[in-house]
Design a protein around this motif. Structure first.
Motif, PDB file in Angstrom:
ATOM      1  N   ALA A  27       0.491  10.366 -13.283  1.00 15.85           N
ATOM      2  CA  ALA A  27      -1.022  10.931 -12.983  1.00 15.85           C
ATOM      3  C   ALA A  27      -0.671  11.154 -11.382  1.00 15.85           C
ATOM      4  CB  ALA A  27      -2.194  10.189 -13.286  1.00 15.85           C
ATOM      5  N   TYR A  28      -1.090  12.450 -10.900  1.00 11.39           N
ATOM      6  CA  TYR A  28      -0.831  12.586  -9.418  1.00 11.39           C
ATOM      7  C   TYR A  28      -2.076  13.072  -8.972  1.00 11.39           C
ATOM      8  CZ  TYR A  28       0.933  14.754  -5.101  1.00 11.39           C
ATOM      9  OH  TYR A  28       1.246  15.191  -3.818  1.00 11.39           O
ATOM     10  N   THR A  29      -2.602  12.178  -7.875  1.00 12.83           N
ATOM     11  CA  THR A  29      -4.096  12.481  -7.389  1.00 12.83           C
ATOM     12  C   THR A  29      -4.429  12.692  -6.063  1.00 12.83           C
ATOM     13  OG1 THR A  29      -4.943  10.109  -7.247  1.00 12.83           O
ATOM     14  CG2 THR A  29      -4.793  10.909  -9.394  1.00 12.83           C
ATOM     15  N   GLY A  30      -5.241  13.402  -5.727  1.00 14.08           N
ATOM     16  CA  GLY A  30      -5.658  13.517  -4.330  1.00 14.08           C
ATOM     17  C   GLY A  30      -7.094  13.481  -4.048  1.00 14.08           C
ATOM     18  N   ALA A  31      -7.678  13.869  -3.037  1.00 16.08           N
ATOM     19  CA  ALA A  31      -9.091  13.442  -2.564  1.00 16.08           C
ATOM     20  C   ALA A  31     -10.121  13.781  -3.647  1.00 16.08           C
ATOM     21  CB  ALA A  31      -9.466  13.914  -0.949  1.00 16.08           C
ATOM     22  N   THR A 107      -0.745   8.280  -5.916  1.00 15.93           N
ATOM     23  CA  THR A 107      -2.157   8.914  -5.276  1.00 15.93           C
ATOM     24  C   THR A 107      -1.854   8.879  -3.823  1.00 15.93           C
ATOM     25  OG1 THR A 107      -4.656   8.741  -4.989  1.00 15.93           O
ATOM     26  CG2 THR A 107      -3.381   6.482  -4.690  1.00 15.93           C
ATOM     27  N   GLN A 108      -2.454  10.125  -3.402  1.00 15.44           N
ATOM     28  CA  GLN A 108      -2.497  10.389  -1.763  1.00 15.44           C
ATOM     29  C   GLN A 108      -3.771   9.573  -1.198  1.00 15.44           C
ATOM     30  OE1 GLN A 108      -1.301  14.702  -0.883  1.00 15.44           O
ATOM     31  NE2 GLN A 108      -2.239  14.595  -3.020  1.00 15.44           N
ATOM     32  N   ASN A 109      -4.619   9.261  -2.044  1.00 19.65           N
ATOM     33  CA  ASN A 109      -5.798   8.419  -1.727  1.00 19.65           C
ATOM     34  C   ASN A 109      -5.729   7.101  -1.010  1.00 19.65           C
ATOM     35  OD1 ASN A 109      -7.096  11.004  -2.511  1.00 19.65           O
ATOM     36  ND2 ASN A 109      -7.839  10.126  -4.521  1.00 19.65           N
ATOM     37  N   GLY A 118      -9.060  -0.155 -12.776  1.00 19.06           N
ATOM     38  CA  GLY A 118      -8.421  -0.708 -13.622  1.00 19.06           C
ATOM     39  C   GLY A 118      -6.879  -0.261 -13.800  1.00 19.06           C
ATOM     40  N   SER A 119      -6.708   0.745 -13.131  1.00 25.12           N
ATOM     41  CA  SER A 119      -5.353   1.013 -13.220  1.00 25.12           C
ATOM     42  C   SER A 119      -4.475   0.063 -12.386  1.00 25.12           C
ATOM     43  CB  SER A 119      -5.081   2.607 -12.423  1.00 25.12           C
ATOM     44  OG  SER A 119      -5.753   3.727 -13.184  1.00 25.12           O
ATOM     45  N   LYS A 120      -3.170  -0.534 -13.325  1.00 21.88           N
ATOM     46  CA  LYS A 120      -2.462  -1.197 -12.624  1.00 21.88           C
ATOM     47  C   LYS A 120      -1.207  -0.690 -12.012  1.00 21.88           C
ATOM     48  CE  LYS A 120      -4.362  -4.832 -14.775  1.00 21.88           C
ATOM     49  NZ  LYS A 120      -5.671  -4.149 -14.390  1.00 21.88           N
ATOM     50  N   HIS A 121      -0.636   0.590 -12.481  1.00 19.35           N
ATOM     51  CA  HIS A 121       0.650   1.033 -12.075  1.00 19.35           C
ATOM     52  C   HIS A 121       0.426   2.005 -10.937  1.00 19.35           C
ATOM     53  CE1 HIS A 121       2.532  -1.691 -14.940  1.00 19.35           C
ATOM     54  NE2 HIS A 121       1.890  -0.992 -15.946  1.00 19.35           N
ATOM     55  N   VAL A 122      -0.233   1.646  -9.953  1.00 26.23           N
ATOM     56  CA  VAL A 122      -0.692   2.840  -8.814  1.00 26.23           C
ATOM     57  C   VAL A 122       0.245   2.740  -7.624  1.00 26.23           C
ATOM     58  CG1 VAL A 122      -2.643   3.319  -7.258  1.00 26.23           C
ATOM     59  CG2 VAL A 122      -3.043   2.386  -9.616  1.00 26.23           C
ATOM     60  N   PHE A 123       0.607   3.694  -7.103  1.00 25.52           N
ATOM     61  CA  PHE A 123       1.727   3.861  -6.056  1.00 25.52           C
ATOM     62  C   PHE A 123       0.774   4.824  -4.837  1.00 25.52           C
ATOM     63  CE2 PHE A 123       5.144   1.518  -7.743  1.00 25.52           C
ATOM     64  CZ  PHE A 123       5.180   1.809  -8.747  1.00 25.52           C
ATOM     65  N   GLU A 124       0.693   4.063  -3.590  1.00 28.88           N
ATOM     66  CA  GLU A 124      -0.041   4.783  -2.745  1.00 28.88           C
ATOM     67  C   GLU A 124       0.680   5.456  -1.574  1.00 28.88           C
ATOM     68  OE1 GLU A 124      -2.189   1.077  -2.332  1.00 28.88           O
ATOM     69  OE2 GLU A 124      -4.180   2.092  -2.754  1.00 28.88           O
ATOM     70  N   PHE A 125       0.857   6.897  -1.778  1.00 28.27           N
ATOM     71  CA  PHE A 125       1.703   7.516  -0.867  1.00 28.27           C
ATOM     72  C   PHE A 125       0.966   7.288   0.711  1.00 28.27           C
ATOM     73  CE2 PHE A 125       5.063  10.262  -1.788  1.00 28.27           C
ATOM     74  CZ  PHE A 125       5.271  11.095  -0.923  1.00 28.27           C
ATOM     75  N   HIS A 126      -0.176   7.479   0.855  1.00 27.02           N
ATOM     76  CA  HIS A 126      -0.571   7.287   1.972  1.00 27.02           C
ATOM     77  C   HIS A 126      -1.388   6.013   2.604  1.00 27.02           C
ATOM     78  CE1 HIS A 126      -0.963  11.730   1.832  1.00 27.02           C
ATOM     79  NE2 HIS A 126       0.311  11.414   2.201  1.00 27.02           N
ATOM     80  N   GLY A 127      -0.938   4.748   1.765  1.00 28.47           N
ATOM     81  CA  GLY A 127      -1.543   3.470   2.066  1.00 28.47           C
ATOM     82  C   GLY A 127      -2.877   3.253   1.503  1.00 28.47           C
ATOM     83  N   ASN A 128      -3.466   2.057   2.067  1.00 24.31           N
ATOM     84  CA  ASN A 128      -4.795   1.726   1.394  1.00 24.31           C
ATOM     85  C   ASN A 128      -5.760   1.473   2.627  1.00 24.31           C
ATOM     86  OD1 ASN A 128      -6.651   0.034   0.452  1.00 24.31           O
ATOM     87  ND2 ASN A 128      -5.603   0.245  -1.534  1.00 24.31           N
ATOM     88  N   SER A 129      -7.033   1.845   2.730  1.00 21.36           N
ATOM     89  CA  SER A 129      -7.764   1.620   3.729  1.00 21.36           C
ATOM     90  C   SER A 129      -8.482   0.082   3.596  1.00 21.36           C
ATOM     91  CB  SER A 129      -8.877   2.714   3.927  1.00 21.36           C
ATOM     92  OG  SER A 129      -9.891   2.516   2.587  1.00 21.36           O
ATOM     93  N   LYS A 130      -8.125  -0.359   2.518  1.00 20.16           N
ATOM     94  CA  LYS A 130      -8.924  -1.828   2.392  1.00 20.16           C
ATOM     95  C   LYS A 130      -8.082  -2.755   2.963  1.00 20.16           C
ATOM     96  CE  LYS A 130     -11.924   0.120  -0.238  1.00 20.16           C
ATOM     97  NZ  LYS A 130     -13.278   0.559  -0.015  1.00 20.16           N
ATOM     98  N   THR A 131      -6.980  -2.515   3.591  1.00 22.04           N
ATOM     99  CA  THR A 131      -6.160  -3.622   4.307  1.00 22.04           C
ATOM    100  C   THR A 131      -6.121  -3.077   5.657  1.00 22.04           C
ATOM    101  OG1 THR A 131      -4.864  -3.883   2.315  1.00 22.04           O
ATOM    102  CG2 THR A 131      -4.155  -4.910   4.238  1.00 22.04           C
ATOM    103  N   LEU A 132      -6.156  -3.990   6.650  1.00 22.82           N
ATOM    104  CA  LEU A 132      -6.020  -3.948   8.032  1.00 22.82           C
ATOM    105  C   LEU A 132      -4.734  -4.595   8.488  1.00 22.82           C
ATOM    106  CD1 LEU A 132      -9.486  -4.199   9.623  1.00 22.82           C
ATOM    107  CD2 LEU A 132      -8.670  -2.241   8.600  1.00 22.82           C
ATOM    108  N   VAL A 133      -3.820  -4.242   9.438  1.00 23.10           N
ATOM    109  CA  VAL A 133      -2.473  -4.559   9.616  1.00 23.10           C
ATOM    110  C   VAL A 133      -2.549  -5.055  11.127  1.00 23.10           C
ATOM    111  CG1 VAL A 133      -1.122  -2.819   9.716  1.00 23.10           C
ATOM    112  CG2 VAL A 133      -0.039  -5.117   9.162  1.00 23.10           C
ATOM    113  N   CYS A 134      -1.805  -6.086  11.692  1.00 21.39           N
ATOM    114  CA  CYS A 134      -1.762  -6.390  13.077  1.00 21.39           C
ATOM    115  C   CYS A 134      -0.555  -5.948  13.469  1.00 21.39           C
ATOM    116  CB  CYS A 134      -1.591  -8.035  13.246  1.00 21.39           C
ATOM    117  SG  CYS A 134      -1.463  -8.137  14.935  1.00 21.39           S
TER     118      CYS A 134
END
Ligand code: APR
Length: 256
Positions: A27-31, A107-109, A118-134
């Motif tokens: 599955a290849y997904t966008g916004a 996903t690009q999302n 519940g999807s387990k094998h997810v690869f986030e091409f553009h990262g994830n907004s739920k994490t902040l990094v220092c």
């Protein structure tokens, strides 16, 4: 390519046959897959880039004036979208994965809705907004754990600037999703593309590479995209939630 003069019902039946026979579907997904969760797309009607300047998400702009950049980032990605929930399309993809019909989701999302569905094998091409990094010591924080009352947020450990862990324009794509996406173009026999214009490099190259490798392309979108007339084999014209609901009935209900 994608026969746009078609009956959705007929094409959903054809897509279901392809998916049931597939050995490995990506599955290849966008916004667009998250629009029915209340998250606007970037482009097209009501798109974020019709209201905000995309330069906002340029890494140099962020580093140049983090406080200013964080004001808009907070408004878009944390105040407004934070409460979004997975919709039927995310849930059907998670169910398909559970039944072995989806091998991986690229996903690009950055909204984490595939994982929350519940999807387990997810690869986030553009990262994830739920994490902040220092940017100082690379410590990461769950977005919900960091107060955004004072901007820019800083690291509790070293005082460094915190950045949302998604890919800004001008940043490189993280290695793991990049490798997973390119590998998917050679190990898949079917791609189901949901809700993307196919406009943003390098993510938009993945479906073209898959097509070159002989992968069959199913596309779900209410509008035509850069893929529809060029590589799409079965075009399911419609909203992701509605189409995936219909597709799930063909896939999961016992053959009559
Ligand atoms: N169901 C399915 N698709 C939809 C729906 C819906 N309900 N509503 C809109 N769409 C489609 C639009 O027709 C369009 O093709 O979703 C797509 C949204 O396109 P974009 O906003 O360009 O999203 P995307 O292709 O994911 O953008 C790629 O651009 O700005 C960057 O990093 C950002 O990941 C994003 C990248």
């Amino acid at each position: 390519m994608g026969d746009t003069k078609y009956s959705l019902r007929e094409n959903i039946r054809k897509a279901a046959i392809l998916l049931k026979e597939s050995k490995f579907t990506t599955a290849y997904t966008g916004a667009g897959i998250s629009v029915e969760s209340g998250i606007p797309p970037f482009r097209g009607e009501g798109g974020l880039w019709t209201k905000y300047d995309p330069a906002l998400l340029d890494i140099d702009h962020f580093l140049g004036d983090p406080a200013k950049a964080w004001e808009i980032i907070k408004e878009i990605f944390y105040d407004f979208f934070g409460q979004a929930k997975p919709n039927k399309a995310h849930l059907v993809l998670a169910e398909m994965e559970k039944k072995g019909m989806i091998g991986r989701t690229i996903t690009q999302n950055i909204d984490n809705l595939h994982q929350e569905a519940g999807s387990k094998h997810v690869f986030e091409f553009h990262g994830n907004s739920k994490t902040l990094v220092c940017l100082g010591c690379h410590r990461s924080y769950k977005a919900g754990e960091v107060s955004l009352d004072h901007l820019p947020p800083t690291c509790r450990q070293c005082g460094g600037l915190l950045k949302p862990d998604f890919v800004f324009f001008g940043e490189t794509i993280p290695e793991l999703p990049l490798i997973a996406a390119y590998e998917a173009t050679s190990i898949s026999d079917v791609f189901i593309i949901i809700g993307t214009t196919g406009e943003v490099m390098p993510a938009n190259q993945i479906p073209f590479l898959a097509k070159n490798n002989g992968v069959k392309i199913i596309e779900v979108n209410p509008q035509e995209s850069n893929y529809t007339q060029r590589i799409t084999d079965i075009f399911l014209k419609g909203k992701a939630g509605e189409v995936m609901e219909k597709l799930s009935k063909e896939l999961f209900s016992p053959a009559l």
